[in-house]
Design a protein around this motif. Structure first.
Motif, short mmCIF file in Angstrom:
data_model
loop_
_atom_site.label_atom_id
_atom_site.label_comp_id
_atom_site.label_asym_id
_atom_site.label_seq_id
_atom_site.Cartn_x
_atom_site.Cartn_y
_atom_site.Cartn_z
N THR A 76 -49.69 31.55 -28.20
CA THR A 76 -49.11 30.86 -27.06
C THR A 76 -47.75 31.50 -26.77
O THR A 76 -47.08 31.94 -27.70
CB THR A 76 -48.96 29.34 -27.29
N VAL A 77 -47.40 31.58 -25.52
CA VAL A 77 -46.12 32.16 -25.11
C VAL A 77 -45.30 31.05 -24.45
O VAL A 77 -45.81 30.32 -23.61
CB VAL A 77 -46.33 33.32 -24.10
N THR A 78 -44.04 30.97 -24.84
CA THR A 78 -43.11 30.05 -24.19
C THR A 78 -41.97 30.90 -23.65
O THR A 78 -41.26 31.55 -24.42
CB THR A 78 -42.57 29.01 -25.20
N LYS A 125 -38.25 27.49 -21.00
CA LYS A 125 -39.40 26.78 -20.46
C LYS A 125 -40.11 25.89 -21.48
O LYS A 125 -41.14 25.30 -21.18
CB LYS A 125 -40.42 27.77 -19.87
N GLY A 126 -39.57 25.78 -22.70
CA GLY A 126 -40.17 24.89 -23.69
C GLY A 126 -39.97 23.44 -23.30
O GLY A 126 -39.07 23.10 -22.52
N VAL A 127 -40.82 22.57 -23.83
CA VAL A 127 -40.70 21.15 -23.55
C VAL A 127 -39.40 20.63 -24.16
O VAL A 127 -39.13 20.84 -25.34
CB VAL A 127 -41.91 20.37 -24.13
N ALA A 166 -39.05 22.45 -27.65
CA ALA A 166 -40.26 22.81 -28.39
C ALA A 166 -40.76 24.16 -27.92
O ALA A 166 -40.80 24.43 -26.72
CB ALA A 166 -41.33 21.73 -28.22
N LEU A 167 -41.13 25.02 -28.86
CA LEU A 167 -41.53 26.38 -28.50
C LEU A 167 -43.03 26.67 -28.64
O LEU A 167 -43.47 27.75 -28.26
CB LEU A 167 -40.76 27.39 -29.37
N PRO A 169 -41.80 24.96 -34.29
CA PRO A 169 -40.55 25.67 -33.96
C PRO A 169 -39.83 25.05 -32.77
O PRO A 169 -40.45 24.61 -31.80
CB PRO A 169 -41.03 27.08 -33.62
N PHE A 170 -38.50 25.00 -32.86
CA PHE A 170 -37.64 24.46 -31.81
C PHE A 170 -36.42 25.35 -31.65
O PHE A 170 -35.96 25.96 -32.62
CB PHE A 170 -37.09 23.07 -32.18
N ILE A 171 -35.85 25.36 -30.45
CA ILE A 171 -34.49 25.82 -30.25
C ILE A 171 -33.67 24.53 -30.20
O ILE A 171 -33.99 23.61 -29.42
CB ILE A 171 -34.30 26.60 -28.93
#
Length: 182
Positions: free
Chosen positions: A78-80, A84-86, A98-99, A110-112
């Motif tokens: 999957t590409v984020t 553009k992550g939730v 969320a990535l 994974p998260f930023i």
């Protein structure tokens, strides 16, 4: 409380009931008081990302379903795209992005994470499992088990997340890090 928090709470409650799991069982599994868990389900209290991760595991679903209401379908990749992550505003002191919410059967989440500067020691948090944090921007003071560690851009820490821990942005500037919860 915001509408997104209420929607997530409703999804968790519905999935818990469909799985024949009591409030007591779920609260015990998550390591939170029953009253706190009830506030999560009703949308009265923000749910920490780590608790969402564990709730998804207990319910046998991907965390993306709890966040978005949509089933994850990607199983090869999957590409984020950048930014553009939730967005997951789970705690006042941190903002999560969320990535990999579209990837099914993840072994990690994974998260930023963005930490804004503020006064006073941040609230400690703990959750089952392990966590890896890599500092992308700024500097943070990392608190864990009676330790205070300064981490700068490019530094990382891997730790047992069952110990209470917290991060604080330093030098009056925002900090960002990649967090992987396992």
């Amino acid at each position: 409380m915001n509408e997104k928090t209420k929607e997530i709470g409703v999804r968790i409650k519905e999935l818990r009931e469909l799985s024949n799991i009591t409030v007591e069982e779920m609260a015990k599994y998550l390591g939170v008081p029953e009253e706190t868990y009830k506030r999560y389900e009703s949308g009265e209290e923000d749910i920490p990302a780590s608790i969402l991760f564990e709730a998804a595991h207990k319910l046998g679903v991907d965390m993306g379903l709890l966040l978005t209401g949509e089933e994850a379908r990607m199983h090869i990749f999957t590409v984020t795209r950048k930014g553009k992550g939730v967005k997951v505003d789970r705690r006042k002191q941190y903002k999560y992005e969320a990535l990999a919410e579209k990837f099914i059967h993840k072994k990690a989440e994974p998260f930023i994470v963005t930490v804004e500067p503020r006064k006073g020691k941040p609230e400690m948090n703990s959750h089952p499992g392990q966590e890896f944090n890599y500092i992308l921007e700024g500097s943070i003071k990392f608190y864990i088990h009676d330790n205070e560690i300064i981490l700068n851009e490019g530094d990382s820490i891997f730790f047992d997340s069952s110990y209470p821990h917290a991060m604080e942005a330093l030098n009056g500037k925002r900090a960002k890090f990649l967090a992987i919860i396992m």
